[in-house]
Motif scaffolding. Structure first.
Motif, PDB file in Angstrom:
ATOM      1  N   ASP A 214      -4.349 -15.611   7.361  1.00 28.56           N
ATOM      2  CA  ASP A 214      -5.357 -14.480   7.184  1.00 28.56           C
ATOM      3  C   ASP A 214      -5.017 -13.603   6.360  1.00 28.56           C
ATOM      4  O   ASP A 214      -3.960 -12.919   6.640  1.00 28.56           O
ATOM      5  N   ALA A 215      -5.406 -13.777   5.184  1.00 30.06           N
ATOM      6  CA  ALA A 215      -5.011 -12.775   4.171  1.00 30.06           C
ATOM      7  C   ALA A 215      -5.364 -11.309   4.436  1.00 30.06           C
ATOM      8  O   ALA A 215      -4.315 -10.462   3.872  1.00 30.06           O
ATOM      9  N   GLU A 216      -6.133 -10.929   5.013  1.00 33.35           N
ATOM     10  CA  GLU A 216      -6.419  -9.683   5.618  1.00 33.35           C
ATOM     11  C   GLU A 216      -5.151  -9.186   6.466  1.00 33.35           C
ATOM     12  O   GLU A 216      -4.520  -8.142   6.228  1.00 33.35           O
ATOM     13  N   LEU A 217      -5.006  -9.909   7.567  1.00 36.64           N
ATOM     14  CA  LEU A 217      -3.837  -9.609   8.298  1.00 36.64           C
ATOM     15  C   LEU A 217      -2.493  -9.485   7.668  1.00 36.64           C
ATOM     16  O   LEU A 217      -1.586  -8.641   7.595  1.00 36.64           O
ATOM     17  N   MET A 218      -2.291 -10.489   6.697  1.00 36.26           N
ATOM     18  CA  MET A 218      -0.872 -10.633   6.000  1.00 36.26           C
ATOM     19  C   MET A 218      -0.648  -9.311   5.155  1.00 36.26           C
ATOM     20  O   MET A 218       0.542  -8.746   4.843  1.00 36.26           O
ATOM     21  N   GLY A 219      -1.821  -8.819   4.564  1.00 35.37           N
ATOM     22  CA  GLY A 219      -1.695  -7.663   3.597  1.00 35.37           C
ATOM     23  C   GLY A 219      -1.553  -6.529   4.477  1.00 35.37           C
ATOM     24  O   GLY A 219      -0.695  -5.658   3.766  1.00 35.37           O
ATOM     25  N   ARG A 220      -2.001  -6.210   5.555  1.00 32.78           N
ATOM     26  CA  ARG A 220      -1.837  -5.329   6.479  1.00 32.78           C
ATOM     27  C   ARG A 220      -0.333  -5.248   6.782  1.00 32.78           C
ATOM     28  O   ARG A 220       0.378  -4.195   7.065  1.00 32.78           O
ATOM     29  N   VAL A 221       0.318  -6.372   7.265  1.00 33.38           N
ATOM     30  CA  VAL A 221       1.690  -6.489   7.714  1.00 33.38           C
ATOM     31  C   VAL A 221       2.530  -6.039   6.468  1.00 33.38           C
ATOM     32  O   VAL A 221       3.175  -5.394   6.726  1.00 33.38           O
ATOM     33  N   TYR A 222       2.273  -6.612   5.279  1.00 31.12           N
ATOM     34  CA  TYR A 222       2.971  -6.258   4.307  1.00 31.12           C
ATOM     35  C   TYR A 222       2.869  -4.559   4.010  1.00 31.12           C
ATOM     36  O   TYR A 222       4.003  -4.006   3.576  1.00 31.12           O
ATOM     37  N   GLU A 223       1.874  -4.272   3.928  1.00 21.54           N
ATOM     38  CA  GLU A 223       1.552  -2.634   3.714  1.00 21.54           C
ATOM     39  C   GLU A 223       2.404  -1.788   4.961  1.00 21.54           C
ATOM     40  O   GLU A 223       3.069  -1.030   4.424  1.00 21.54           O
ATOM     41  N   VAL A 224       2.479  -2.339   6.131  1.00 18.29           N
ATOM     42  CA  VAL A 224       3.154  -1.507   6.948  1.00 18.29           C
ATOM     43  C   VAL A 224       4.747  -1.688   6.775  1.00 18.29           C
ATOM     44  O   VAL A 224       5.522  -0.645   6.817  1.00 18.29           O
ATOM     45  N   ILE A 225       5.260  -2.683   6.225  1.00 14.46           N
ATOM     46  CA  ILE A 225       6.405  -2.725   5.933  1.00 14.46           C
ATOM     47  C   ILE A 225       6.869  -1.953   4.754  1.00 14.46           C
ATOM     48  O   ILE A 225       7.839  -1.264   4.770  1.00 14.46           O
ATOM     49  N   VAL A 226       6.138  -2.210   3.565  1.00  9.57           N
ATOM     50  CA  VAL A 226       6.453  -1.202   2.415  1.00  9.57           C
ATOM     51  C   VAL A 226       6.442   0.172   2.729  1.00  9.57           C
ATOM     52  O   VAL A 226       7.131   0.956   2.481  1.00  9.57           O
ATOM     53  N   ARG A 227       5.271   0.554   3.523  1.00 11.01           N
ATOM     54  CA  ARG A 227       5.087   2.023   3.725  1.00 11.01           C
ATOM     55  C   ARG A 227       5.926   2.672   4.789  1.00 11.01           C
ATOM     56  O   ARG A 227       6.649   3.890   4.561  1.00 11.01           O
ATOM     57  N   THR A 228       6.486   1.586   5.572  1.00 14.89           N
ATOM     58  CA  THR A 228       7.506   2.358   6.609  1.00 14.89           C
ATOM     59  C   THR A 228       8.825   2.489   5.950  1.00 14.89           C
ATOM     60  O   THR A 228       9.534   3.229   6.143  1.00 14.89           O
ATOM     61  N   HIS A 229       9.179   1.559   5.165  1.00 11.29           N
ATOM     62  CA  HIS A 229      10.374   1.456   4.418  1.00 11.29           C
ATOM     63  C   HIS A 229      10.563   2.777   3.408  1.00 11.29           C
ATOM     64  O   HIS A 229      11.361   3.585   3.362  1.00 11.29           O
ATOM     65  N   GLU A 230       9.186   3.022   2.941  1.00 10.49           N
ATOM     66  CA  GLU A 230       9.327   4.288   1.998  1.00 10.49           C
ATOM     67  C   GLU A 230       9.283   5.514   2.713  1.00 10.49           C
ATOM     68  O   GLU A 230      10.088   6.469   2.038  1.00 10.49           O
ATOM     69  N   ALA A 231       8.783   5.766   3.724  1.00 11.64           N
ATOM     70  CA  ALA A 231       8.856   6.862   4.602  1.00 11.64           C
ATOM     71  C   ALA A 231      10.226   7.212   5.287  1.00 11.64           C
ATOM     72  O   ALA A 231      10.627   8.047   5.141  1.00 11.64           O
ATOM     73  N   GLU A 232      10.837   5.995   5.286  1.00 15.00           N
ATOM     74  CA  GLU A 232      12.403   6.188   6.005  1.00 15.00           C
ATOM     75  C   GLU A 232      13.313   6.388   4.653  1.00 15.00           C
ATOM     76  O   GLU A 232      14.645   6.615   4.950  1.00 15.00           O
ATOM     77  N   GLY A 233      12.782   6.503   3.460  1.00 15.02           N
ATOM     78  CA  GLY A 233      13.725   6.471   2.225  1.00 15.02           C
ATOM     79  C   GLY A 233      14.515   5.238   2.209  1.00 15.02           C
ATOM     80  O   GLY A 233      15.499   5.533   1.671  1.00 15.02           O
ATOM     81  N   ALA A 234      14.162   4.140   2.621  1.00 14.59           N
ATOM     82  CA  ALA A 234      15.026   2.962   2.580  1.00 14.59           C
ATOM     83  C   ALA A 234      14.436   2.116   1.491  1.00 14.59           C
ATOM     84  O   ALA A 234      13.185   1.472   1.701  1.00 14.59           O
ATOM     85  N   PRO A 235      15.171   1.807   0.196  1.00 18.46           N
ATOM     86  CA  PRO A 235      14.675   1.031  -0.473  1.00 18.46           C
ATOM     87  C   PRO A 235      14.565  -0.192  -0.243  1.00 18.46           C
ATOM     88  O   PRO A 235      15.200  -0.969   0.682  1.00 18.46           O
ATOM     89  N   LEU A 236      13.459  -1.080  -0.725  1.00 20.24           N
ATOM     90  CA  LEU A 236      13.323  -2.487  -0.336  1.00 20.24           C
ATOM     91  C   LEU A 236      12.819  -3.025  -1.383  1.00 20.24           C
ATOM     92  O   LEU A 236      11.805  -2.927  -2.178  1.00 20.24           O
ATOM     93  N   ALA A 237      13.329  -4.362  -1.955  1.00 20.55           N
ATOM     94  CA  ALA A 237      13.059  -5.126  -3.099  1.00 20.55           C
ATOM     95  C   ALA A 237      11.676  -6.013  -2.678  1.00 20.55           C
ATOM     96  O   ALA A 237      11.224  -6.228  -1.487  1.00 20.55           O
ATOM     97  N   ALA A 238      10.870  -6.090  -3.805  1.00 18.31           N
ATOM     98  CA  ALA A 238       9.328  -6.802  -3.317  1.00 18.31           C
ATOM     99  C   ALA A 238       9.482  -8.181  -2.748  1.00 18.31           C
ATOM    100  O   ALA A 238       9.087  -8.531  -1.582  1.00 18.31           O
ATOM    101  N   ILE A 239      10.836  -8.842  -3.185  1.00 18.14           N
ATOM    102  CA  ILE A 239      11.022 -10.275  -2.595  1.00 18.14           C
ATOM    103  C   ILE A 239      11.373  -9.985  -1.171  1.00 18.14           C
ATOM    104  O   ILE A 239      10.925 -10.868  -0.103  1.00 18.14           O
ATOM    105  N   ASP A 240      12.036  -9.100  -0.857  1.00 24.52           N
ATOM    106  CA  ASP A 240      12.708  -8.579   0.636  1.00 24.52           C
ATOM    107  C   ASP A 240      11.405  -8.433   1.567  1.00 24.52           C
ATOM    108  O   ASP A 240      11.041  -8.813   2.576  1.00 24.52           O
ATOM    109  N   ALA A 241      10.641  -7.471   0.905  1.00 21.69           N
ATOM    110  CA  ALA A 241       8.975  -7.181   1.610  1.00 21.69           C
ATOM    111  C   ALA A 241       8.361  -8.503   1.841  1.00 21.69           C
ATOM    112  O   ALA A 241       7.875  -8.414   2.963  1.00 21.69           O
TER     113      ALA A 241
END
Length: 176
Positions: A99-126
């Motif tokens: 489900d592309a919509e759900l996958m996009g939302r999961v990815y977005e949660v991961i990226v935004r949460t890492h950004e909000a916590e000031g924790a760098p995350l490489a795209a491949i790891d995301a």
């Protein structure tokens, strides 16, 4: 996502032409094998209500949709249409129905949460985390109505894990 309209559906006729309870049972078997109406619908770009109408004989399914569902479930079109015919030896795993919509939302949660916590995350790891957490979310919810609470829980778990990792790293570098 673009949804198809139920143009072959007519409530006054009761059942779609050429539909039978046996065909409905085979469509149901394919839907179940793919993980439910929501996943089957996502695969062919329609609503889960439309897939249910095909299963129940309330609308005629387009050939392309039936072919895609049969292939994803590892079934032949002969089997789907008539109940006979060989089934390929190696069906496509249900996990490949994404489900592309759900996958996009999961990815977005991961990226935004890492950004909000000031924790760098490489795209491949995301991407890797998104694949891992996507499977967990899919396994824990019954449909799109339950995505939001599951995604909020995922964000809370990520925040906790990021903070724990930061505390552990900070404690390890402190000198006694």
């Amino acid at each position: 996502m673009t949804y198809m309209r139920a143009t072959d559906s007519d409530p006054s006729i009761g059942e779609a032409p050429h539909w039978s309870p046996e065909l409905g049972s085979r469509i149901k078997a394919v839907i179940d094998q793919l993980g439910g109406s929501t996943k089957a619908a996502s695969l062919v770009g329609v609503t889960y209500e439309q897939v249910s109408k095909w299963r129940d004989g309330k609308a005629r399914a387009p050939f392309s949709a039936l072919a895609a569902l049969a292939r994803a479930a590892g079934r032949s079109l002969d089997w789907l249409a008539y109940g006979d015919g060989a089934t390929p030896a190696r069906p496509i795993p249900a996990a490949s129905v994404l489900d592309a919509e759900l996958m996009g939302r999961v990815y977005e949660v991961i990226v935004r949460t890492h950004e909000a916590e000031g924790a760098p995350l490489a795209a491949i790891d995301a991407g890797r985390l998104a694949a891992e957490y996507y499977e967990q979310v899919v396994a824990s919810v019954d449909g799109p109505d339950e995505w939001q609470p599951a995604l909020k829980m995922l964000a809370a778990q990520l925040r906790k894990a990021i903070r724990r990792a930061a505390d552990t790293a900070g404690a390890g570098s402190a000198k006694p």
